[in-house]
Write a protein that holds these residues in place. Structure first.
Motif, short mmCIF file in Angstrom:
data_model
loop_
_atom_site.label_atom_id
_atom_site.label_comp_id
_atom_site.label_asym_id
_atom_site.label_seq_id
_atom_site.Cartn_x
_atom_site.Cartn_y
_atom_site.Cartn_z
N GLN A 145 33.00 60.16 87.08
CA GLN A 145 31.96 60.31 86.05
C GLN A 145 32.55 61.01 84.83
N CYS A 146 32.32 60.43 83.66
CA CYS A 146 32.90 60.98 82.43
C CYS A 146 32.35 62.36 82.11
N ALA A 147 33.22 63.16 81.52
CA ALA A 147 32.77 64.42 80.93
C ALA A 147 31.90 64.11 79.71
N ASP A 148 31.25 65.13 79.18
CA ASP A 148 30.35 64.96 78.03
C ASP A 148 31.17 65.06 76.75
N TYR A 149 31.60 63.91 76.21
CA TYR A 149 32.61 63.92 75.16
C TYR A 149 32.10 64.23 73.77
N ASP A 150 30.87 63.96 73.46
CA ASP A 150 30.39 64.26 72.10
C ASP A 150 30.57 65.73 71.76
N PRO A 151 30.03 66.66 72.54
CA PRO A 151 30.23 68.07 72.19
C PRO A 151 31.67 68.53 72.38
N LEU A 152 32.40 67.96 73.33
CA LEU A 152 33.79 68.35 73.52
C LEU A 152 34.63 67.98 72.30
N LEU A 153 34.47 66.74 71.83
CA LEU A 153 35.24 66.30 70.66
C LEU A 153 34.83 67.06 69.40
N GLU A 154 33.54 67.36 69.29
CA GLU A 154 33.06 68.12 68.13
C GLU A 154 33.74 69.49 68.09
N ALA A 155 33.79 70.16 69.24
CA ALA A 155 34.41 71.49 69.28
C ALA A 155 35.91 71.41 69.01
N CYS A 156 36.58 70.44 69.61
CA CYS A 156 38.02 70.30 69.40
C CYS A 156 38.34 69.96 67.95
N ASP A 157 37.56 69.07 67.36
CA ASP A 157 37.80 68.69 65.97
C ASP A 157 37.57 69.87 65.03
N ARG A 158 36.57 70.70 65.35
CA ARG A 158 36.26 71.84 64.49
C ARG A 158 37.46 72.77 64.34
N TYR A 159 38.22 72.92 65.43
CA TYR A 159 39.34 73.85 65.40
C TYR A 159 40.70 73.15 65.35
N GLY A 160 40.70 71.83 65.23
CA GLY A 160 41.95 71.10 65.12
C GLY A 160 42.80 71.12 66.37
N VAL A 161 42.14 71.13 67.52
CA VAL A 161 42.85 71.16 68.80
C VAL A 161 42.73 69.78 69.46
N PRO A 162 43.84 69.14 69.80
CA PRO A 162 43.75 67.80 70.40
C PRO A 162 43.16 67.82 71.80
N LEU A 163 42.41 66.77 72.11
CA LEU A 163 41.80 66.59 73.43
C LEU A 163 42.55 65.50 74.18
N ILE A 164 42.86 65.75 75.44
CA ILE A 164 43.45 64.76 76.33
C ILE A 164 42.44 64.46 77.42
N GLU A 165 42.21 63.18 77.69
CA GLU A 165 41.24 62.78 78.71
C GLU A 165 41.96 62.43 80.01
N ASP A 166 41.76 63.26 81.02
CA ASP A 166 42.27 62.96 82.36
C ASP A 166 41.22 62.10 83.06
N ALA A 167 41.40 60.78 82.93
CA ALA A 167 40.48 59.81 83.52
C ALA A 167 41.07 59.22 84.80
N ALA A 168 41.89 60.02 85.50
CA ALA A 168 42.59 59.53 86.69
C ALA A 168 41.63 58.95 87.72
N GLU A 169 40.42 59.51 87.80
CA GLU A 169 39.46 59.09 88.82
C GLU A 169 38.41 58.13 88.27
N ALA A 170 38.51 57.73 87.00
CA ALA A 170 37.33 57.16 86.34
C ALA A 170 37.51 55.79 85.70
N LEU A 171 38.58 55.07 86.00
CA LEU A 171 38.73 53.74 85.41
C LEU A 171 37.51 52.88 85.73
N GLY A 172 36.91 52.29 84.70
CA GLY A 172 35.71 51.48 84.88
C GLY A 172 34.42 52.20 84.57
N ALA A 173 34.47 53.53 84.45
CA ALA A 173 33.29 54.29 84.06
C ALA A 173 33.11 54.21 82.54
#
Length: 372
Positions: A145-173
């Motif tokens: 099940q995907c993490a909640d990316y809207d607020p995660l990306l908003e926070a990371c973008d605000r501070y210029g920190v790159p986000l990496i998505e570990d979707a190892a368990e989630a192909l097809g979600a």
């Protein structure tokens, strides 16, 4: 009880392969494309990139290798910090340590069992005020099940920190209609033997950034320069997936929707037959791939009784992930929160969820859970 009395062993999430994968593997073998690269590897990368909705995919020897290369692409170096969910498999944090960086663990939200976006935002704000922002943030798509990316990306973008998505368990979600693996700087997939599709072992880095894809390909083949002799200007890694394993992956990708549907049917069956249990919540923002069906018991004693009852009937089941902040190897790392994921470990059980489970298998699981 003996194996004869209990029936054949039911595994948690075994490989589901058919004549299609066998044919593709033998075709690759007969064509003599046994070396690490070949046409099946190219085709497998194209299939997965199309499925995820990104421009580039680099097939690698494991999901951990993909995490390692994604962190390099994010600029992680010795002495840096990286925010990592505490509720995850050790590979997520291990890849950070490979680079001499330190993981900072963040608690989960009970709404999805994924990393808590509010805690991530608070930790970024606090570190920004102190002038020591992390080099990257890793989000993990928990149990398919995907993490909640809207607020995660908003926070990371605000501070210029790159986000990496570990979707190892989630192909097809999906998350709000967008495929798992397509968020942030790069996504990471795993094709380990227990994942929803498998190549027996393997993983993939997926990204829209051509620079990152090129760098990953270069580093994954020992950073050899494109000249006739062996020339190296950087330290590389032997991370490329073999053409033979990619041939198996091609067949698995073709059957992905079928396997997702089978796992979803198993989740629905367990939920219908075990109404007294609390199941992992399904977030309203997306559709999981139903990789594993997980439940919460009343307490640790109840969890252990359920696991013992399942094992007594020759059925594999496991506790939910033990959080990283409770692992001895990471005992000195900073943690933000931790109570939610500690409780998930204390009470959580992962039930058999393989896409080849039969009705008889599911009934055996339900009977054992009721007993426990």
């Amino acid at each position: 009880m003996t194996d004869t009395e209990t029936g054949a062993r039911i595994f948690l999430s075994p490989p589901d392969v058919t004549d299609l994968e066998r044919k593709l593997l033998l075709d690759a073998f007969d064509s003599n494309w046994v070396a690490p690269v070949g046409p099946d590897l190219d085709a497998f990368e194209e299939q997965v990139a199309h499925r995820v909705g990104v421009r580039h995919a680099v097939a690698l020897s494991s999901g951990t290798a993909a995490l390692h290369l994604a962190l390099i692409a994010a600029g992680v170096r010795r002495g840096d910090t990286v925010l990592v969910p505490s509720f995850t498999f050790a590979a997520t944090a291990n890849a950070v340590v490979y680079l001499g960086a330190r993981p900072v663990f963040v608690d989960s939200t009970p709404d999805s069992w994924n990393v808590d976006p509010a805690l991530v935002a608070e930790e970024l704000r606090a570190r920004a005020e102190r002038g020591n922002l992390p080099r990257a943030v890793i989000a993990v798509d928990m149990y398919g099940q995907c993490a909640d990316y809207d607020p995660l990306l908003e926070a990371c973008d605000r501070y210029g920190v790159p986000l990496i998505e570990d979707a190892a368990e989630a192909l097809g979600a999906t998350y709000r209609g967008r495929a798992a693996g397509s968020f942030g700087l790069a996504g990471v997939l795993s094709f380990n033997g227990n994942k929803i599709i498998t190549t027996g072992g393997g993983g993939m880095l997926v990204t829209d950034d051509s620079r990152i894809a090129k760098q990953a390909r270069h580093l994954s083949t020992q950073a050899r320069e494109p000249v006739a002799h062996y020339e190296h200007r950087a330290v590389g890694y032997n991370y490329r997936l073999s053409n033979l394993l990619a041939a198996v992956g091609r067949g698995q990708v073709q059957r992905l929707d079928q396997m997702i549907a089978a796992r979803k049917a198993t989740f629905a069956y367990y939920r219908d037959q075990l109404p007294g249990l609390t199941f992992m919540p399904v977030a309203g923002y997306g559709e999981p791939n139903w990789w594993l069906t997980c439940v919460l018991t009343e307490d640790e004693s109840s969890r252990d009784r359920m696991l013992a009852a399942l094992n007594g009937r020759n059925i594999e089941a496991r506790p939910a992930w033990k959080p990283m902040h409770l692992q001895p190897v990471f005992q000195d790392c900073v943690t933000r929160g931790g109570g939610v994921c500690a409780d998930l470990f204390r009470r959580g059980v992962c039930l058999p969820s393989g896409s080849a489970l039969t009705d008889h298998d599911r009934r055996r699981v339900v009977d054992a859970v009721r007993e426990g």
